[in-house]
Design an enzyme around this catalytic site. Structure first.
Site, PDB file in Angstrom:
ATOM      1  N   ALA A   1       0.816  -1.222   0.000  1.00 54.98           N
ATOM      2  CA  ALA A   1       0.000   0.000   0.000  1.00 54.98           C
ATOM      3  C   ALA A   1       0.856   1.283   0.000  1.00 54.98           C
ATOM      4  O   ALA A   1       1.931   1.286   0.610  1.00 54.98           O
ATOM      5  CB  ALA A   1      -0.896  -0.009   1.240  1.00 54.98           C
TER       6      ALA A   1
ATOM      7  N   GLY B   1       0.412   1.338  -3.314  1.00 50.11           N
ATOM      8  CA  GLY B   1       0.391   0.566  -4.554  1.00 50.11           C
ATOM      9  C   GLY B   1       1.352   0.987  -5.656  1.00 50.11           C
ATOM     10  O   GLY B   1       1.220   0.544  -6.796  1.00 50.11           O
ATOM     11  N   GLY B   2       2.361   1.813  -5.313  1.00 47.61           N
ATOM     12  CA  GLY B   2       3.313   2.262  -6.346  1.00 47.61           C
ATOM     13  C   GLY B   2       4.078   1.115  -6.995  1.00 47.61           C
ATOM     14  O   GLY B   2       4.349   1.133  -8.201  1.00 47.61           O
TER      15      GLY B   2
ATOM     16  N   ASP C   1      -1.012  -6.194   2.238  1.00 44.83           N
ATOM     17  CA  ASP C   1      -0.830  -5.041   3.140  1.00 44.83           C
ATOM     18  C   ASP C   1      -2.132  -4.814   3.893  1.00 44.83           C
ATOM     19  O   ASP C   1      -3.216  -4.939   3.300  1.00 44.83           O
ATOM     20  CB  ASP C   1      -0.469  -3.782   2.316  1.00 44.83           C
TER      21      ASP C   1
ATOM     22  N   LYS D   1      15.593  -0.808   4.669  1.00 44.47           N
ATOM     23  CA  LYS D   1      15.684   0.522   5.285  1.00 44.47           C
ATOM     24  C   LYS D   1      16.878   0.512   6.237  1.00 44.47           C
ATOM     25  O   LYS D   1      17.062  -0.444   7.007  1.00 44.47           O
ATOM     26  CB  LYS D   1      14.414   0.848   6.078  1.00 44.47           C
TER      27      LYS D   1
HETATM   28  C1  LIG Z   1       7.004   2.117   2.311  1.00 41.93           C
HETATM   29  S1  LIG Z   1       5.355   1.541   2.364  1.00 41.93           S
HETATM   30  C2  LIG Z   1       5.198   0.719   0.836  1.00 41.93           C
HETATM   31  C3  LIG Z   1       5.000   1.607  -0.337  1.00 41.93           C
HETATM   32  C4  LIG Z   1       4.677   0.850  -1.591  1.00 41.93           C
HETATM   33  N1  LIG Z   1       5.824   0.053  -2.049  1.00 41.93           N
HETATM   34  C5  LIG Z   1       4.277   1.757  -2.715  1.00 41.93           C
HETATM   35  O1  LIG Z   1       5.015   1.832  -3.709  1.00 41.93           O
HETATM   36  O2  LIG Z   1       3.237   2.395  -2.624  1.00 41.93           O
HETATM   37  C6  LIG Z   1       5.447   0.254   3.496  1.00 41.93           C
HETATM   38  C7  LIG Z   1       4.177  -0.563   3.635  1.00 41.93           C
HETATM   39  O3  LIG Z   1       4.507  -1.742   4.325  1.00 41.93           O
HETATM   40  C8  LIG Z   1       3.374  -2.131   5.054  1.00 41.93           C
HETATM   41  N2  LIG Z   1       3.808  -3.098   6.079  1.00 41.93           N
HETATM   42  C9  LIG Z   1       4.684  -2.935   7.090  1.00 41.93           C
HETATM   43  N3  LIG Z   1       4.801  -4.087   7.784  1.00 41.93           N
HETATM   44  C10 LIG Z   1       3.987  -4.991   7.175  1.00 41.93           C
HETATM   45  C11 LIG Z   1       3.697  -6.347   7.405  1.00 41.93           C
HETATM   46  N4  LIG Z   1       4.246  -7.024   8.411  1.00 41.93           N
HETATM   47  N5  LIG Z   1       2.838  -6.964   6.561  1.00 41.93           N
HETATM   48  C12 LIG Z   1       2.272  -6.310   5.530  1.00 41.93           C
HETATM   49  N6  LIG Z   1       2.525  -5.014   5.266  1.00 41.93           N
HETATM   50  C13 LIG Z   1       3.371  -4.363   6.074  1.00 41.93           C
HETATM   51  C14 LIG Z   1       2.828  -0.823   5.606  1.00 41.93           C
HETATM   52  O4  LIG Z   1       1.447  -0.960   5.917  1.00 41.93           O
HETATM   53  C15 LIG Z   1       3.092   0.136   4.443  1.00 41.93           C
HETATM   54  O5  LIG Z   1       1.931   0.276   3.649  1.00 41.93           O
END
Ligand SMILES: C[S@@+](CC[C@H](N)C(=O)[O-])C[C@H]1O[C@@H](n2cnc3c(N)ncnc32)[C@H](O)[C@@H]1O
Length: 368
Positions: free
Chosen positions: A224, A226-227, A243, A308
């Site tokens: 999320a 969704g990029g 997510d 990260k």
């Molecule tokens: C940096 S954002 C991702 C952005 C995404 N790649 C985009 O392009 O839009 C990190 C995401 O990891 C999700 N997240 C973190 N820990 C998670 C887990 N254990 N299971 C599923 N999602 C997780 C968060 O809810 C967040 O939406």
């Protein structure tokens, strides 16, 4: 007629993200040492570049032959350079620069006029943009271009009167000036993160159209908004987006996306997928272990994952992740390629690429 011996490049010039000079310096010292070349580095904080100088000038020949750009995490570009030239006369900078250039090679496939990627260098880049056309025209008039096999010339300006001149080889360096792919943010993408995955595809895949084609399947962990899923859907790859957060509704309307609100560490696909991508914000070692679990179980052929790095020991942390894959990889039962790179669109992060190698693709295995 006896040819005059060319001076060897004297140093290695690496461009990096401002603030990551320490990491870039530590890794070039390690990689050079692995190749038997001891030396020292010049790495000014926030300068956006690092210079490695071997103690023995003769070590440069081995470094040119054996140092692989793919093995460097924090370097955006790998240039074999002469010592910096300074005091360039403002009325004619071209002649002394060309003297140095022709000391490096008779011909070039291209010429990049560059600066560091820092705020301080922004003003300098205005000068470089003006200087580039007459310089390139002179090179052309002298017949210095035209050989696609020849090295590329880099003129890396430190000021309007000082520069490093060096060369890079197409197969062992970034293809872009300053090591930066200029990508346009696609307006329909749900987040700016999309550029990270687009750059990762460009950097890691030798044939993106073949390696990401309609009908393939993918899982996006931490998807999320969704990029990253958007990049996959754009290429008609059927994607399971995992997510707890909300996904851009347009992605769901594509008919190619299934959204699962669950923990990305627990999810496993019912059948193996072509691609696993992961951008969850978590400890690097946990993400890496998850990638290794999927590969050990034969659940994905290729993975791209973002690590990260909020900690102090960033280089050591990535090396710990590499060691973990190496340890676990011995039991994969197939050869694989592993590369870590701090992409231009990565901030305090690096991106990893892990891929199962097919028989035909086994040749260029990097340090894994
Ligand atoms: C940096 S954002 C991702 C952005 C995404 N790649 C985009 O392009 O839009 C990190 C995401 O990891 C999700 N997240 C973190 N820990 C998670 C887990 N254990 N299971 C599923 N999602 C997780 C968060 O809810 C967040 O939406």
């Amino acid at each position: 007629m006896n040819r005059v011996a060319r001076p060897l490049p004297e140093c290695i010039l690496l461009y990096c993200r401002g603030g990551f000079e320490k990491e870039c310096a530590a890794e070039i010292l390690d990689r050079a040492r692995d190749l038997g070349a001891a030396g020292y580095v010049k790495a000014k904080p926030d300068s956006g570049f690092v210079v490695f100088i071997p103690h023995e000038a003769q070590a440069m020949a081995a470094l040119r032959r054996e140092l692989r750009f793919d093995d460097l995490i924090f370097a955006r570009q790998l240039v074999f350079a002469l010592g910096p030239v300074s005091g360039l006369p403002v009325e004619n900078r071209i002649a002394p620069l060309l003297d140095q250039a022709t000391a490096l090679s008779d011909r070039f496939s291209a010429c990049f006029l560059e600066t560091a990627d820092t705020n301080e260098a922004k003003e300098l880049s205005v000068f470089v943009r003006k200087f580039a056309p007459p310089f390139q025209r002179t090179m052309e008039a002298l017949g210095l271009f035209g050989d696609p096999e020849a090295p590329r010339l880099h003129v890396f300006f430190l000021s309007s009167t000082a520069a490093y001149l060096g060369i890079s080889s197409a197969g062992n360096a970034s293809p872009w000036p300053m090591g930066i792919p200029r990508l346009k943010f696609p307006k329909a993408a749900p987040s700016r993160s999309t550029l990270k995955l687009e750059e990762a595809f460009l950097v890691f895949l030798s044939d993106p159209e073949h390696e990401l084609r309609p009908g393939m399947t993918a899982v996006d962990l931490g998807a999320a908004p969704g990029g990253w899923t958007w990049q996959l859907v754009r290429r008609h790859v059927r994607t399971t987006a995992v997510d707890n957060g909300p996904l851009d509704p347009a992605l769901l309307e594509s008919g190619l996306v299934e959204h699962l609100r669950m923990d990305g560490f627990r999810y496993r696909p019912p059948r193996p997928v072509d691609w696993l991508v992961c951008d969850m914000v978590e400890q690097p070692i946990r993400i890496t272990a998850l990638m290794a679990d999927w590969f050990a179980a034969g659940l994905a052929r290729s993975a791209i994952f973002n690590l990260k790095l909020p900690m102090k020991k960033r280089y050591e942390e990535v090396e710990r992740c590499r060691a973990l894959i190496r340890e676990r990889g011995a039991a994969f039962g197939f050869p694989y390629r592993l590369v870590f790179r701090q992409l231009y669109h990565d901030r305090a992060e690096v991106t990893g690429y892990l891929a199962r190698l097919t028989r035909q693709a086994i040749a260029p295995v990097s340090r894994s």
